[in-house]
Every structure is written in C-alpha cells, then in structure tokens.
Design a protein around this motif. Structure first.
Motif, short mmCIF file in Angstrom:
data_model
loop_
_atom_site.label_atom_id
_atom_site.label_comp_id
_atom_site.label_asym_id
_atom_site.label_seq_id
_atom_site.Cartn_x
_atom_site.Cartn_y
_atom_site.Cartn_z
N ARG A 4 0.84 -1.20 0.00
CA ARG A 4 0.00 0.00 0.00
C ARG A 4 0.87 1.25 0.00
O ARG A 4 0.57 2.25 -0.66
N GLU A 5 2.00 1.20 0.74
CA GLU A 5 2.89 2.35 0.81
C GLU A 5 3.70 2.51 -0.47
O GLU A 5 4.04 3.63 -0.86
N TRP B 55 12.16 -2.46 -9.35
CA TRP B 55 12.80 -3.73 -9.06
C TRP B 55 14.31 -3.54 -8.96
O TRP B 55 14.89 -2.68 -9.63
N PRO B 56 14.98 -4.32 -8.13
CA PRO B 56 16.44 -4.22 -8.05
C PRO B 56 17.08 -4.66 -9.36
O PRO B 56 16.49 -5.42 -10.13
N ASP C 153 14.21 3.64 -0.45
CA ASP C 153 13.14 3.04 0.35
C ASP C 153 11.74 3.41 -0.16
O ASP C 153 10.81 2.61 -0.04
N ASP C 154 11.58 4.60 -0.72
CA ASP C 154 10.25 5.01 -1.15
C ASP C 154 9.80 4.32 -2.44
O ASP C 154 8.64 4.46 -2.85
N ARG C 155 10.71 3.54 -3.08
CA ARG C 155 10.33 2.77 -4.27
C ARG C 155 10.73 1.30 -4.13
O ARG C 155 10.68 0.56 -5.10
#
Length: 243
Positions: free
Chosen positions: A39-40, A46-47, A60-62
């Motif tokens: 949800r966040e 993708w790495p 972190d936000d993606r």
C-alpha cells in the motif's frame, strides 16, 4: 500472473509467468525471494544486478518488500512457476497480496535461494500449513524408493489437499480442530516420537511455527546428538538436520 486457484479455504495457488526461468531450477530450486508491492509502495522499482554480481536496490520510497516462498512447481519450457500462499489474518505482506491477486498483476522474483535437501534413503519430515508447500514439493520430487515418515499439521479437515506422493514415505495428517496455530504441540511431539533407522542414510526436515521448530531442533540436536543444523530461509521457523 496468469492463474489463481484456491486449493483449500486457506491455501491459494498463484501461477506466475516469465522468460528464461531456467536459473530457478538450479541447486534443487526449492525457494525464491518474492518482491511485493505494498500500500505504501504500490509501484515499486525492481532491483538490478550490480557490477559486483549483487542486487542494487532502489531507495526506500520505491523499494518492494521481499519474502521467501517455496516454488511449488516449475515448468521451464512453458515459463511458469506455481507458488502456494497460506491465506490468513494478521500482518502478512504475502497473504495480503495473494488475497488481492488478479491475472495480469506483476510481482518480482529473485533466486533461487536456500540449500537443496540432502539425498538420503530415509526421511522424517514435519510441517504445518506454512511449511506444507515445501513438504509437498519434497514428497513429489524425491526418488520413488525413498522411505520414511511425514507429519502434516492442518487447521481442520477442510484444509486437506491432494499431494502426488510417489515415494514410500508414510504421510500422517494432524488436525488442530480449533486450537490456534503454534499452540498445538502434537506436530512437534509426533516428530520427536519417530525412531531413526540404525543403518543407511537418514535426514530430518521440519518447517513450522517457531515454537514447534525450537522443540524439534533442540530434541534432534541436544537429545539425539544430530549435527549440522541449518535454518531454512522460509517465512517461518524451521530446521533441517542430517544424521
């Protein structure tokens, strides 16, 4: 994702499709690391593979959330992987994603991860629903002449599912019938009660809630003196020991 099927009221099988899946058959191909949107972070990046051969993760936000799951079935030629999800309440990224899954949705996978199960003539296996996909995969892929005993703990008779077991391993189902997961000691006690063979090669494998895994691990290690304890990289407690 190409197909979704409910095996039982609380076990959902999801079929994933992709290209060049042959690497997931290496090293026994038991487990993968799945990368989930949340949800966040509904649209994660993708790495990618770095110059040193290790994954490079986004900020972190993606960043997707990673969890380890069992490859229930793999068909490299058709480019499909089946993964079974235990559907349950509570905080579980994988279960939440599986409940909302629909054909066409995307998810990332990495791997394979974990070590292959050691080949042996005789096995003692134990799992609750969390470890059942891996135990079922073992029963369906071990050589037909393999002997032993397996115990599977499920919530109730409605959670029974068919396992194509070509081996000579005897499978026993234990139902909790109202007892909460992780609070029934019968699975651990059943595994502890097994008399190991005195001759030939033998291997013990167990995957269940952490409390049950601790009981079995300490019994195998401290009472029976089995060595080489290895924790399975599953989203639950687990232990596997050779003789």
């Amino acid at each position: 994702m190409t197909d979704i099927r409910d095996l039982t009221p609380h076990m959902r099988r999801i079929r994933l499709a992709g290209e060049d899946l042959s690497r997931f058959a290496k090293f026994g191909g038991m487990h993968i690391r799945m990368l989930f949107p949340t949800r966040e972070v509904p649209d994660p990046l993708w790495p990618v593979l770095g110059g040193n051969g290790l994954p490079v993760w986004p900020a972190d936000d993606r960043r997707p959330v990673a969890r380890v799951y069992t490859i229930r079935a793999l068909d490299v030629e058709k480019g499909i992987i089946d993964v079974d999800f235990l559907i349950h309440t509570g905080e579980s990224v994988g279960s939440t994603w599986a409940m909302q899954a629909a054909p066409g949705m995307k998810v990332g996978i990495m791997g394979p991860v974990g070590r292959p199960v050691r080949q042996a003539e005789w096995y003692v296996l134990g799992a609750d629903e969390t470890g059942l996909p891996a135990l079922a995969r073992l029963l369906e892929t071990l050589p037909a002449e393999t002997k032993g005993v397996a115990f599977v703990e499920i919530a109730n008779d409605g959670e029974r599912q068919k396992i194509a077991n070509p081996t000579r391993i005897e499978v026993h189902l234990l139902t909790r019938d109202g007892v909460a997961a992780g609070e029934d000691r019968r699975l651990a006690e059943a595994v502890r009660s097994v008399a190991w063979p005195q001759d030939g090669s033998a291997f013990g494998w167990f995957a269940a809630e952490a409390a049950a895994a601790k009981i079995v691990r300490e019994y195998w290690r401290d009472t029976l003196g089995l060595a080489a304890i290895r924790r399975w990289r599953l989203p639950i407690g687990g232990v596997a020991l050779p003789d």
